[in-house]
Structure formats: C-alpha cells, structure tokens
Design a protein around this motif. Structure first.
Motif, short mmCIF file in Angstrom:
data_model
loop_
_atom_site.label_atom_id
_atom_site.label_comp_id
_atom_site.label_asym_id
_atom_site.label_seq_id
_atom_site.Cartn_x
_atom_site.Cartn_y
_atom_site.Cartn_z
N GLY A 1 -14.88 -2.28 10.13
CA GLY A 1 -13.64 -3.01 9.94
C GLY A 1 -12.44 -2.09 9.87
O GLY A 1 -12.56 -0.94 9.43
N VAL A 2 -11.30 -2.59 10.33
CA VAL A 2 -10.04 -1.85 10.28
C VAL A 2 -8.96 -2.83 9.83
O VAL A 2 -8.95 -3.99 10.25
N GLY A 3 -8.05 -2.38 8.97
CA GLY A 3 -6.99 -3.26 8.50
C GLY A 3 -5.62 -2.62 8.62
O GLY A 3 -5.49 -1.40 8.66
N GLU A 4 -4.60 -3.47 8.69
CA GLU A 4 -3.21 -3.00 8.75
C GLU A 4 -2.35 -3.98 7.97
O GLU A 4 -2.43 -5.19 8.18
N THR A 5 -1.54 -3.45 7.05
CA THR A 5 -0.61 -4.28 6.29
C THR A 5 0.80 -3.75 6.48
O THR A 5 1.03 -2.55 6.32
N VAL A 6 1.74 -4.63 6.79
CA VAL A 6 3.14 -4.26 6.97
C VAL A 6 3.95 -4.92 5.87
O VAL A 6 3.86 -6.14 5.67
N TYR A 7 4.74 -4.12 5.16
CA TYR A 7 5.56 -4.63 4.06
C TYR A 7 7.00 -4.80 4.51
O TYR A 7 7.56 -3.93 5.18
N ALA A 8 7.61 -5.91 4.09
CA ALA A 8 9.02 -6.13 4.38
C ALA A 8 9.86 -5.11 3.62
O ALA A 8 9.48 -4.66 2.54
N PRO A 9 11.01 -4.72 4.17
CA PRO A 9 11.89 -3.78 3.46
C PRO A 9 12.24 -4.29 2.07
O PRO A 9 12.52 -5.47 1.87
N GLY A 10 12.16 -3.40 1.09
CA GLY A 10 12.49 -3.76 -0.28
C GLY A 10 11.31 -4.22 -1.09
O GLY A 10 11.40 -4.32 -2.32
N HIS A 11 10.17 -4.52 -0.44
CA HIS A 11 8.98 -4.93 -1.19
C HIS A 11 8.27 -3.69 -1.69
O HIS A 11 7.95 -2.80 -0.91
N PRO A 12 8.02 -3.58 -3.01
CA PRO A 12 7.43 -2.35 -3.54
C PRO A 12 5.98 -2.18 -3.11
O PRO A 12 5.22 -3.13 -3.06
N VAL A 13 5.62 -0.95 -2.79
CA VAL A 13 4.24 -0.59 -2.51
C VAL A 13 3.78 0.27 -3.67
O VAL A 13 4.22 1.40 -3.84
N ASP A 14 2.90 -0.27 -4.50
CA ASP A 14 2.50 0.38 -5.74
C ASP A 14 1.22 1.16 -5.52
O ASP A 14 0.15 0.60 -5.38
N LEU A 15 1.32 2.49 -5.47
CA LEU A 15 0.16 3.35 -5.29
C LEU A 15 -0.22 3.94 -6.64
O LEU A 15 0.60 4.60 -7.28
N LYS A 16 -1.45 3.70 -7.07
CA LYS A 16 -1.90 4.20 -8.36
C LYS A 16 -3.24 4.89 -8.20
O LYS A 16 -3.98 4.62 -7.26
N VAL A 17 -3.54 5.74 -9.14
CA VAL A 17 -4.86 6.38 -9.17
C VAL A 17 -5.73 5.57 -10.11
O VAL A 17 -5.39 5.37 -11.27
N SER A 18 -6.86 5.06 -9.57
CA SER A 18 -7.75 4.25 -10.41
C SER A 18 -8.79 5.12 -11.07
O SER A 18 -9.00 6.26 -10.69
#
Length: 229
Positions: free
Chosen positions: A212-229
């Motif tokens: 499987g392969v995925g792609e997500t595109v975020y609209a400008p201004g929408h936060p992308v929250d990257l965290k270390v789990s």
C-alpha cells in the motif's frame, strides 16, 4: 556472508545506512556483488532494492547504479502523523475504485492495477485535507471491504494483519511541500498555483512486499502535527 535471504540483505543495507557506514549519495554495492555476497538471484536482489526504494533508503541513477538517499526529511519508525481529525471535523469518503495506479505508485507496488481510495477531512464547508491510498489487489482477498467507499475498522492495515496473520508496517512517511496539482486544487477547493503541505510516500509493507501507498495533501493553514510517539 552467504544467506540466500532477501530479508537479510535488506536488513544489512538498512543497518549500514542507519549507522552512517553508507552515507547520503554514496553508491551501494552493485547487483553482482550483492548476488555473490548473499547468494541471491538477480531478481531477488532487485526485489530487495525495490523495498529499500519504497522505504526511501535508496534511489537509482540511470546507468550509474543505486545510491543512498538523504534521509533527513524522512519521518519514519516511531515518528508519525498523529490524529486524522480534530473536534468539529469529519471524514467524507469520495470513492473506492479499481484503477491503474500512478506511475510512482506502480513502481512501489510492482503492479499497475490496484484499489484507489479517496477521502477528505472537512470542517463545515471547508476542506482541510485530501487523502488517497493505493492498495495492492491481493489485499482484497482478506479485506474485501476495500472495494467499498467506507472506512475499515479500525484500519485496512489492522484488518489485513488480523485476518492474514501478516503484520503490516509503515515503512516510511516523507513530509514535503509542493505546488498543488490540478487534482489537489479540485479536492481542496483551492485556486490554481496554491502551495499545499503534503504527506507523501506513506509506504506500507508486509515482509519484503509493498502492499500500500498513501498520499495526504493539507490545505494551506491547516496544521500538520508531527510528534514522537
């Protein structure tokens, strides 16, 4: 080392790259050397290299060989995108169809035809993100729900793991920014020439196979929250 195992070859190369023994843009051993070292056929070596490409460990230069990718932009392993929706947001499923994959996806999956699933995340009339995933047709044997435009509970990866007994792992997630394509603009309701932050090449593997392969595109201004789990 003569093991006859694609997994051992891939693991060894991963370790060398992670340890810095093979640095960014350094050429890895040739196909012939890998065949001799691991007692593998050329096709087996190609499969292993394809997996390393899918995981963004290496890339090819036509006529020159395979080289180590600069992984500083790679979000992998314990680092992941946390949370699909927040309060006030909802998922809208757009379609789930069998179709020919884009060329870059087909290169990962090793096949052309696949199941393409598309969804958006909305807050009211505002589209915040648009996602597409491409799943190998073999997965539908265990997860026939993939052919329906609705979520798999909890995820298709978890359902496949439970039913097939083959664990699925997210091999890589790469974060990047690019000019939105016409498809991005249509899905997100953006004007042309709008920049969008995107999560691309989310690659899912079981064993030494990309399924499987995925792609997500975020609209400008929408936060992308990257965290270390």
């Amino acid at each position: 080392m003569s093991t006859g195992s694609v997994a051992n070859m891939v693991d060894d190369l991963r370790r060398q790259i992670d340890a810095g023994d093979l640095g960014a843009d350094e050429r890895i051993p040739s196909t012939r050397v890998l065949m001799e070292t691991y007692a593998l056929s050329d096709n087996a070596v190609y499969r292993g290299i394809a997996l390393l490409k899918a995981e963004s460990y290496v890339y090819s230069r036509q006529g020159k060989g395979v080289f180590v990718r600069d992984r500083r932009a790679l979000i992998a392993g314990a680092r992941r995108i946390q949370g699909i929706t927040q309060a006030g947001e909802h998922i809208e499923w757009r379609h789930s169809i069998r179709t020919d994959a884009p060329s870059w996806v087909a290169e990962h999956l090793g096949v052309g035809e696949c199941v393409e699933r598309a969804r958006t995340v909305r807050r009211g009339d505002l589209v915040l993100q648009a996602s597409r995933s491409w799943v190998h047709l073999d997965v539908t044997t265990d997860v026939p729900e993939l052919d329906e435009p609705r979520p798999c509970d909890p995820t298709w990866q978890a359902v496949y793991t439970e039913r097939s007994g083959n664990p699925v792992q997210a091999a890589s997630k790469v974060v990047d920014a690019r000019l939105a394509s016409a498809e991005d603009c249509e899905a997100l309701g953006l004007a042309p020439d709008t920049y969008a932050v995107m999560i691309m090449r989310s690659v899912y593997v079981t064993g030494d196979r990309v399924i499987g392969v995925g792609e997500t595109v975020y609209a400008p201004g929408h936060p992308v929250d990257l965290k270390v789990s």
